[in-house]
Every structure is written in C-alpha cells, then in structure tokens.
Scaffold this motif. Sequence first.
Motif, short mmCIF file in Angstrom:
data_model
loop_
_atom_site.label_atom_id
_atom_site.label_comp_id
_atom_site.label_asym_id
_atom_site.label_seq_id
_atom_site.Cartn_x
_atom_site.Cartn_y
_atom_site.Cartn_z
N GLU A 171 0.83 -1.21 0.00
CA GLU A 171 0.00 0.00 0.00
C GLU A 171 0.86 1.25 0.00
O GLU A 171 0.53 2.24 -0.67
CB GLU A 171 -0.92 0.00 1.22
CG GLU A 171 -2.01 -1.06 1.16
CD GLU A 171 -2.76 -1.21 2.47
OE1 GLU A 171 -3.93 -1.64 2.42
OE2 GLU A 171 -2.18 -0.92 3.53
N GLN A 173 0.73 4.12 -2.72
CA GLN A 173 0.51 5.50 -2.32
C GLN A 173 1.59 6.41 -2.88
O GLN A 173 1.31 7.51 -3.38
CB GLN A 173 0.49 5.60 -0.80
CG GLN A 173 0.19 6.99 -0.27
CD GLN A 173 0.35 7.08 1.24
OE1 GLN A 173 1.46 6.92 1.76
NE2 GLN A 173 -0.73 7.32 1.94
N GLN A 186 1.04 9.47 -5.43
CA GLN A 186 1.51 10.82 -5.13
C GLN A 186 2.43 11.33 -6.24
O GLN A 186 2.40 12.52 -6.58
CB GLN A 186 2.22 10.84 -3.78
CG GLN A 186 1.28 10.61 -2.60
CD GLN A 186 2.01 10.47 -1.29
OE1 GLN A 186 3.23 10.20 -1.24
NE2 GLN A 186 1.29 10.64 -0.18
#
Length: 253
Positions: free
Chosen positions: A199, A203, A207
């Motif tokens: 995860e 992420q 981003q």
Amino acid sequence: MLDYSQLQNLPTAEDLPDSDDTPVDNELQELIPHLLRSILALIWSDRWDWYFGIDMGIYYDPNQSAIVPDGFLSLGVPRVKDENLRLSYVLWEEENVPILALEVISQTSNQEYTKKKEIYQTIGIQYYVIYNPQRKRKPRLEVYSLENQEYVLLGNQSPVWLEAIGLGIGLDRGTDQGVTREWLYWYDKNGERFLTPEERSRQAEFQKQQAEFQKQQVEFQKQQAEFQKQQAETKAERYARRLRELGIDPESL
C-alpha cells in the motif's frame, strides 16, 4: 517461567532442533504473520530492539520440546543477532520473554485454546492473540492480556490497543499479494491503520502521478496565459492598423 540460573549445561540454539517439522495446515498461518512483520519493518525501520519470529520454536524449558506459535514479537532484543540469524528462540539465551504470541486457527483447533494458551501463560507472554477466520457468529479476533499470571480477554472489538507494545492490532479488509480478504494489521493510538509495504508503494506511486499531473496543469496554465497574451497583442495590432487606415494615429489616443 523457570529460573535458568539454577540449571547447568543448558543447550544452545545450535544444539536444539530449529524446527518441529510440522507443516502449516493453512496458508494464512504464514501469510498473516509475514504481513504483520513486513508492516513492523516499515513503521519501526529505525529501531533494532525488536524481533518478530514466524513459525519458529520458542524453547522455554530444556526438558521440553519447543512451542511454535504462528508468530511472536519480542522487544528489547537484537533484531539481528549475527549473519546466520536465529535458528530458534531460546529463552535462557535471549533472557527476554516474547511480549506477544499469535495463533491463526485452521479448520481444526490445534490446542490454541488449551495447551498452548497454558504454556504461553506460564512463560509469561503478555499478549496472546488468536485469529479464527472460520468463525461466523463469534468474534474472529481474541486478544488476551496476562493479569495476575492469568489470561484475561482484553477485547475482541477491532482494533485492540496493546499498551505495553505501543500499537494496536485489528482486522480490516484489504489486498496483499493480489489477495483481497480480511487481514490482521497494526494500528496507531488513534485507531488509524498502518499501511502495508504494498500500500505504501501504491501510495507513493499515486503521489508521484499527482505531482506530475499538477506540474502539467501548471505548464498548461502557463501556456494558456501566454496564448491569451499573444491573442491580446494580435487584437491590439489589428485595431491599431485599422486606425491608421482611417488616418488616425493610435499613439495619439
């Protein structure tokens, strides 16, 4: 827990079997502890005073076979002892009792509620976590805390805060290694779940894409402003030319 100082010629980890040669009978018994350890490696990446063992024997009595939890956490011990790593966890060598033991129940119980529970209690393991994914009506997660040398159900509402560890443990639905199901995770004091390495990677990629998109947006706005400026200049030039054709000096206006 035995007083090892009274015993002589205690065997070392090299002398003892490093496995009971009993295969796991449920794939979750490996996957869940591995996930918990990988999350710890992220959130405690700057700490070297902890160890999370998976399917490793804990030797608590030189006259007894090792007990093998699906996973266990010990604090205040070296994360890595030497380049050969640990063969097993020998209490009279480590001089530190694990603070948490984890058992993942398969279709048939393997003494997790009886013999193993009693041994963990006798050893002095503070938290005993039992996860039973087969349960439909009863809580699938049970967390016990050692109070006055006996285990007391600390809670079965996820997540459960473990004060002596400084983390919570609980259930949530997620995806790990392409498998979407209910997993065990670590939580912070506010009940927020810590991300898994998978995860965290997703992420970071998201981003990165967001930053790239914002960069493109800024560039687009810059180009649009430049185009509008050029359009305005072109319009002004056409207006000035028309004035000259009418015999009017645009500078005099």
